[in-house]
Design a protein around this motif. Structure first.
Motif, PDB file in Angstrom:
ATOM      1  N   MET A  19      -5.544   9.330   2.021  1.00  0.00           N
ATOM      2  CA  MET A  19      -6.152   8.307   2.304  1.00  0.00           C
ATOM      3  C   MET A  19      -6.420   7.876   3.874  1.00  0.00           C
ATOM      4  SD  MET A  19      -5.715   5.639  -0.648  1.00  0.00           S
ATOM      5  CE  MET A  19      -7.064   4.482  -0.499  1.00  0.00           C
ATOM      6  N   ALA A  20      -5.466   7.975   4.663  1.00  0.00           N
ATOM      7  CA  ALA A  20      -5.299   7.608   6.151  1.00  0.00           C
ATOM      8  C   ALA A  20      -4.704   8.787   6.823  1.00  0.00           C
ATOM      9  CB  ALA A  20      -4.856   6.249   6.146  1.00  0.00           C
ATOM     10  N   ASP A  43      -9.143  -0.591  11.471  1.00  0.00           N
ATOM     11  CA  ASP A  43      -8.580   0.276  10.581  1.00  0.00           C
ATOM     12  C   ASP A  43      -7.807  -0.639   9.154  1.00  0.00           C
ATOM     13  OD1 ASP A  43      -9.789   2.260  11.509  1.00  0.00           O
ATOM     14  OD2 ASP A  43      -8.067   3.112  12.589  1.00  0.00           O
ATOM     15  N   GLN A  45      -8.448  -2.353   6.859  1.00  0.00           N
ATOM     16  CA  GLN A  45      -8.763  -2.283   5.460  1.00  0.00           C
ATOM     17  C   GLN A  45      -8.381  -0.923   4.879  1.00  0.00           C
ATOM     18  OE1 GLN A  45     -12.856  -3.215   4.206  1.00  0.00           O
ATOM     19  NE2 GLN A  45     -12.485  -2.949   2.061  1.00  0.00           N
ATOM     20  N   LEU A  46      -8.591   0.239   5.646  1.00  0.00           N
ATOM     21  CA  LEU A  46      -8.295   1.670   5.315  1.00  0.00           C
ATOM     22  C   LEU A  46      -6.715   1.571   5.040  1.00  0.00           C
ATOM     23  CD1 LEU A  46      -8.824   4.782   4.987  1.00  0.00           C
ATOM     24  CD2 LEU A  46      -8.515   4.705   7.753  1.00  0.00           C
ATOM     25  N   SER A  49      -5.342  -0.104   1.941  1.00  0.00           N
ATOM     26  CA  SER A  49      -5.543   0.543   0.944  1.00  0.00           C
ATOM     27  C   SER A  49      -4.528   1.808   0.593  1.00  0.00           C
ATOM     28  CB  SER A  49      -7.073   1.032   0.910  1.00  0.00           C
ATOM     29  OG  SER A  49      -7.976   0.032   0.586  1.00  0.00           O
ATOM     30  N   ALA A  50      -4.257   2.477   1.689  1.00  0.00           N
ATOM     31  CA  ALA A  50      -3.485   3.577   1.745  1.00  0.00           C
ATOM     32  C   ALA A  50      -1.963   3.013   1.548  1.00  0.00           C
ATOM     33  CB  ALA A  50      -3.445   4.217   3.095  1.00  0.00           C
TER      34      ALA A  50
END
Length: 63
Positions: A19-20, A43, A45-46, A49-50
């Motif tokens: 994801m990242a 970054d 939110q990214l 999520s990861a």
């Protein structure tokens, strides 16, 4: 914001890296390597999520 990894919990499943990959990499030893433990605000939110995608909850974010 800072990423923290619990290497005792990490099983090297690689969801975070998938994801990242700018922030996470699973090493040859099967442990997550934090490539940058202070992600950029854009970054957030990214990375969040990861971190949440980790099936063994080995990652967390600290503000």
């Amino acid at each position: 914001m800072r990423i923290l990894a619990d290497l005792h919990r990490c099983e090297g499943l690689g969801m975070c890296e998938a994801m990242a990959d700018r922030y996470f990499e699973v090493g040859d030893d099967g442990q997550v390597l934090l490539l940058d433990d202070h992600p950029r605000e854009q970054d957030r939110q990214l990375v969040d999520s990861a971190v949440k995608s980790c099936p063994v909850s080995a990652l967390r974010l600290e503000n």
